[in-house]
Write a protein that holds these residues in place. Structure first.
Motif, PDB file in Angstrom:
ATOM      1  N   ALA A 160      46.985  51.344  30.638  1.00 58.33           N
ATOM      2  CA  ALA A 160      45.698  51.400  29.936  1.00 58.33           C
ATOM      3  C   ALA A 160      45.140  49.996  29.715  1.00 58.33           C
ATOM      4  O   ALA A 160      43.927  49.795  29.755  1.00 58.33           O
ATOM      5  N   VAL A 161      46.018  49.028  29.523  1.00 57.93           N
ATOM      6  CA  VAL A 161      45.598  47.643  29.282  1.00 57.93           C
ATOM      7  C   VAL A 161      45.421  46.880  30.592  1.00 57.93           C
ATOM      8  O   VAL A 161      44.445  46.168  30.788  1.00 57.93           O
ATOM      9  N   ILE A 162      46.349  47.046  31.513  1.00 55.10           N
ATOM     10  CA  ILE A 162      46.402  46.186  32.697  1.00 55.10           C
ATOM     11  C   ILE A 162      45.604  46.711  33.885  1.00 55.10           C
ATOM     12  O   ILE A 162      45.281  45.953  34.809  1.00 55.10           O
ATOM     13  N   ARG A 163      45.234  47.965  33.883  1.00 57.27           N
ATOM     14  CA  ARG A 163      44.594  48.578  35.053  1.00 57.27           C
ATOM     15  C   ARG A 163      43.367  47.798  35.546  1.00 57.27           C
ATOM     16  O   ARG A 163      43.199  47.570  36.735  1.00 57.27           O
ATOM     17  N   VAL A 164      42.509  47.396  34.634  1.00 58.43           N
ATOM     18  CA  VAL A 164      41.294  46.669  35.016  1.00 58.43           C
ATOM     19  C   VAL A 164      41.652  45.327  35.664  1.00 58.43           C
ATOM     20  O   VAL A 164      41.042  44.932  36.655  1.00 58.43           O
ATOM     21  N   PHE A 165      42.668  44.663  35.151  1.00 57.87           N
ATOM     22  CA  PHE A 165      43.090  43.381  35.707  1.00 57.87           C
ATOM     23  C   PHE A 165      43.779  43.581  37.061  1.00 57.87           C
ATOM     24  O   PHE A 165      43.603  42.770  37.972  1.00 57.87           O
ATOM     25  N   SER A 166      44.563  44.629  37.172  1.00 55.33           N
ATOM     26  CA  SER A 166      45.207  44.958  38.432  1.00 55.33           C
ATOM     27  C   SER A 166      44.159  45.205  39.517  1.00 55.33           C
ATOM     28  O   SER A 166      44.283  44.721  40.643  1.00 55.33           O
ATOM     29  N   ALA A 167      43.111  45.946  39.175  1.00 58.34           N
ATOM     30  CA  ALA A 167      42.035  46.214  40.133  1.00 58.34           C
ATOM     31  C   ALA A 167      41.354  44.903  40.543  1.00 58.34           C
ATOM     32  O   ALA A 167      41.033  44.700  41.724  1.00 58.34           O
ATOM     33  N   TRP A 168      41.139  44.028  39.579  1.00 59.50           N
ATOM     34  CA  TRP A 168      40.528  42.725  39.849  1.00 59.50           C
ATOM     35  C   TRP A 168      41.380  41.941  40.853  1.00 59.50           C
ATOM     36  O   TRP A 168      40.857  41.359  41.809  1.00 59.50           O
ATOM     37  N   LEU A 169      42.695  41.944  40.648  1.00 57.23           N
ATOM     38  CA  LEU A 169      43.599  41.242  41.562  1.00 57.23           C
ATOM     39  C   LEU A 169      43.529  41.824  42.969  1.00 57.23           C
ATOM     40  O   LEU A 169      43.485  41.086  43.957  1.00 57.23           O
ATOM     41  N   ARG A 170      43.533  43.153  43.065  1.00 61.13           N
ATOM     42  CA  ARG A 170      43.513  43.802  44.377  1.00 61.13           C
ATOM     43  C   ARG A 170      42.197  43.501  45.118  1.00 61.13           C
ATOM     44  O   ARG A 170      42.206  43.210  46.305  1.00 61.13           O
ATOM     45  N   ARG A 171      41.085  43.586  44.401  1.00 63.54           N
ATOM     46  CA  ARG A 171      39.795  43.288  45.041  1.00 63.54           C
ATOM     47  C   ARG A 171      39.724  41.823  45.460  1.00 63.54           C
ATOM     48  O   ARG A 171      39.198  41.497  46.533  1.00 63.54           O
ATOM     49  N   ASP A 172      40.248  40.931  44.637  1.00 64.33           N
ATOM     50  CA  ASP A 172      40.273  39.511  44.995  1.00 64.33           C
ATOM     51  C   ASP A 172      41.135  39.285  46.233  1.00 64.33           C
ATOM     52  O   ASP A 172      40.758  38.521  47.131  1.00 64.33           O
ATOM     53  N   LEU A 173      42.271  39.945  46.306  1.00 65.48           N
ATOM     54  CA  LEU A 173      43.143  39.821  47.471  1.00 65.48           C
ATOM     55  C   LEU A 173      42.416  40.283  48.730  1.00 65.48           C
ATOM     56  O   LEU A 173      42.438  39.593  49.757  1.00 65.48           O
ATOM     57  N   LEU A 174      41.756  41.427  48.672  1.00 63.75           N
ATOM     58  CA  LEU A 174      41.011  41.927  49.831  1.00 63.75           C
ATOM     59  C   LEU A 174      39.910  40.945  50.238  1.00 63.75           C
ATOM     60  O   LEU A 174      39.697  40.704  51.430  1.00 63.75           O
ATOM     61  N   SER A 175      39.222  40.362  49.262  1.00 60.25           N
ATOM     62  CA  SER A 175      38.168  39.376  49.556  1.00 60.25           C
ATOM     63  C   SER A 175      38.743  38.134  50.210  1.00 60.25           C
ATOM     64  O   SER A 175      38.146  37.586  51.152  1.00 60.25           O
ATOM     65  N   ARG A 176      39.887  37.663  49.721  1.00 61.12           N
ATOM     66  CA  ARG A 176      40.526  36.478  50.309  1.00 61.12           C
ATOM     67  C   ARG A 176      40.884  36.733  51.769  1.00 61.12           C
ATOM     68  O   ARG A 176      40.651  35.898  52.641  1.00 61.12           O
ATOM     69  N   ILE A 177      41.491  37.897  52.024  1.00 60.51           N
ATOM     70  CA  ILE A 177      41.874  38.241  53.393  1.00 60.51           C
ATOM     71  C   ILE A 177      40.629  38.343  54.277  1.00 60.51           C
ATOM     72  O   ILE A 177      40.610  37.829  55.395  1.00 60.51           O
ATOM     73  N   ALA A 178      39.576  38.993  53.762  1.00 62.46           N
ATOM     74  CA  ALA A 178      38.331  39.139  54.526  1.00 62.46           C
ATOM     75  C   ALA A 178      37.745  37.782  54.877  1.00 62.46           C
ATOM     76  O   ALA A 178      37.299  37.555  56.011  1.00 62.46           O
ATOM     77  N   ARG A 179      37.739  36.856  53.913  1.00 61.68           N
ATOM     78  CA  ARG A 179      37.169  35.519  54.175  1.00 61.68           C
ATOM     79  C   ARG A 179      37.948  34.799  55.282  1.00 61.68           C
ATOM     80  O   ARG A 179      37.363  34.143  56.132  1.00 61.68           O
ATOM     81  N   ILE A 180      39.256  34.931  55.270  1.00 59.33           N
ATOM     82  CA  ILE A 180      40.069  34.303  56.322  1.00 59.33           C
ATOM     83  C   ILE A 180      39.756  34.945  57.673  1.00 59.33           C
ATOM     84  O   ILE A 180      39.511  34.253  58.662  1.00 59.33           O
ATOM     85  N   ALA A 181      39.747  36.275  57.723  1.00 63.87           N
ATOM     86  CA  ALA A 181      39.505  36.990  58.984  1.00 63.87           C
ATOM     87  C   ALA A 181      38.115  36.710  59.532  1.00 63.87           C
ATOM     88  O   ALA A 181      37.922  36.625  60.756  1.00 63.87           O
ATOM     89  N   GLU A 182      37.142  36.560  58.648  1.00 61.19           N
ATOM     90  CA  GLU A 182      35.749  36.320  59.070  1.00 61.19           C
ATOM     91  C   GLU A 182      35.464  34.847  59.334  1.00 61.19           C
ATOM     92  O   GLU A 182      34.343  34.483  59.668  1.00 61.19           O
ATOM     93  N   GLY A 183      36.490  34.002  59.132  1.00 61.64           N
ATOM     94  CA  GLY A 183      36.325  32.573  59.406  1.00 61.64           C
ATOM     95  C   GLY A 183      35.625  31.792  58.320  1.00 61.64           C
ATOM     96  O   GLY A 183      35.170  30.680  58.545  1.00 61.64           O
ATOM     97  N   ASP A 184      35.554  32.373  57.114  1.00 57.10           N
ATOM     98  CA  ASP A 184      34.876  31.705  55.997  1.00 57.10           C
ATOM     99  C   ASP A 184      35.820  30.872  55.141  1.00 57.10           C
ATOM    100  O   ASP A 184      35.411  30.264  54.171  1.00 57.10           O
ATOM    101  N   GLU A 185      37.088  30.862  55.457  1.00 54.32           N
ATOM    102  CA  GLU A 185      38.049  30.116  54.636  1.00 54.32           C
ATOM    103  C   GLU A 185      39.044  29.418  55.512  1.00 54.32           C
ATOM    104  O   GLU A 185      39.404  29.827  56.576  1.00 54.32           O
TER     105      GLU A 185
END
Length: 185
Positions: A160-185
């Protein structure tokens, strides 16, 4: 909360078909699946992950995502190279000193057999699916199975407390991977 399953069979379905809690996030990446798979192997934790680990008093693992997971007690339990990887851990995720209550399973068989009262198991997957237009759908799913009612109650309060933060971490991870794959990082 009752156990849930997904419609399409995935490796995480094989590793943890029954679970009490789950979270799934995904995004399309403007890059071919092979590039996304390479980006998964190159990605590292950072940003929000570093901040949240430090706030919880947990050492921030260094290295690639795979290295960080294994340094945190996870074991790679199943993998289809370039398509999906699933890692799992046994633990009391709600404990104040969480790292003291994390155990890396020896292998998939040991993970499936785990039944210590008061404990839970977590599994996380990263899945890469090529799309007809040449882009890729990248997703992550986290599942938690609690061994008994005591663990389920403790994890529910923690979730109940951590779920929102866990989701934030997962979305950030997906964004990081996307930036690398797309050549933005």
């Amino acid at each position: 909360m009752t156990a849930a399953t997904t419609i399409e069979a995935t490796l995480i379905d094989e590793v943890m078909p029954e679970f009490d809690f789950a979270s799934r996030h995904g995004r399309n990446v403007d890059a071919p699946a092979e590039w996304v798979a390479q980006a998964v192997e190159l990605s590292r934790l950072g940003g929000p992950a570093s901040l949240l680990f430090k706030l919880r008093g947990v050492r921030v693992p260094s290295g690639t995502l795979r290295e960080a997971l294994t340094a945190s007690g996870f074991t790679v339990l199943a993998e289809r190279p370039g398509a999906e990887v699933v890692a799992g851990v046994n633990g009391k995720f709600w404990a104040m000193r969480e790292q003291d209550y994390m155990e890396a399973p020896r292998d998939l068989e040991a993970f499936r057999a785990f039944d210590r009262p008061g404990w839970a198991q977590g599994a996380i997957s990263l899945r890469i699916e090529p799309l007809p237009d040449g882009s890729t759908h990248l997703s992550t799913e986290t599942r938690v199975r609690c061994v008994d009612g005591e663990a389920r109650c403790r994890f529910a309060a923690y979730w109940a407390v951590i779920r929102v933060f866990s989701a934030w971490l997962r979305r950030d991870l997906l964004s990081r991977i996307a930036r690398i794959a797309e050549g933005d990082e």
